[in-house]
Motif scaffolding. Structure first.
Motif, mmCIF file in Angstrom:
data_model
loop_
_atom_site.group_PDB
_atom_site.id
_atom_site.type_symbol
_atom_site.label_atom_id
_atom_site.label_comp_id
_atom_site.label_asym_id
_atom_site.label_seq_id
_atom_site.Cartn_x
_atom_site.Cartn_y
_atom_site.Cartn_z
ATOM 1 N N LEU A 1 -0.402 -1.115 -0.146
ATOM 2 C CA LEU A 1 -0.211 -0.956 1.271
ATOM 3 C C LEU A 1 1.239 -0.829 1.644
ATOM 4 O O LEU A 1 1.701 -1.548 2.615
ATOM 5 C CB LEU A 1 -0.831 -2.126 1.893
ATOM 6 C CG LEU A 1 -2.523 -2.407 1.650
ATOM 7 C CD1 LEU A 1 -2.725 -3.624 2.132
ATOM 8 C CD2 LEU A 1 -3.220 -1.450 2.374
ATOM 9 N N ARG B 1 -6.194 -0.319 5.454
ATOM 10 C CA ARG B 1 -6.452 0.840 5.089
ATOM 11 C C ARG B 1 -7.216 1.586 6.050
ATOM 12 O O ARG B 1 -8.324 1.303 6.348
ATOM 13 C CB ARG B 1 -7.389 0.888 3.643
ATOM 14 C CG ARG B 1 -6.685 0.381 2.194
ATOM 15 C CD ARG B 1 -7.571 0.452 1.277
ATOM 16 N NE ARG B 1 -7.123 -0.146 0.099
ATOM 17 C CZ ARG B 1 -7.390 0.366 -0.899
ATOM 18 N NH1 ARG B 1 -8.468 1.010 -1.338
ATOM 19 N NH2 ARG B 1 -6.774 -0.184 -2.123
ATOM 20 N N SER C 1 -2.083 3.856 5.323
ATOM 21 C CA SER C 1 -1.794 2.698 5.273
ATOM 22 C C SER C 1 -1.017 2.100 6.573
ATOM 23 O O SER C 1 0.285 2.587 6.682
ATOM 24 C CB SER C 1 -0.825 2.225 3.810
ATOM 25 O OG SER C 1 -0.452 0.953 3.963
#
Length: 91
Positions: free
Chosen positions: A26, A50, A45
């Motif tokens: 991320l 997500r 990200s």
């Protein structure tokens, strides 16, 4: 297209290296290619989430989709270089 080819095409199209990650996870404000169990995922990200995640069975499909996302987003470019039809990724 595999990851090595994606990097070469991205460089030729002046896509910023910090606009995407091929390592999963991320990272802040990046398009991400992630190897998952049973396939590959592409997502943006953002704030530890997500966003817009799409899954693919092959690296080839995932890399093609990621390249399309990078080309379609003008904020990924180092400078305004227009479309590069030689690579087949015009938006």
């Amino acid at each position: 297209m595999n990851r090595a080819e994606l990097i070469r095409v991205a460089e030729n199209l002046h896509i910023r290296a910090d606009a995407y990650s091929l390592e999963g996870g991320l990272p802040p404000e990046q398009y991400v290619l992630s190897l998952e169990l049973g396939g590959w995922s592409i997502y943006y990200s953002e704030r530890g989430r997500r966003v817009g995640e799409v899954s693919f069975e092959t690296e080839d499909e995932a890399c093609d989709y990621l390249m399309m996302k990078l080309v379609d987003d003008p904020t990924t470019r180092e400078r305004d270089v227009g479309q590069d039809k030689r690579c087949g990724y015009d938006s």
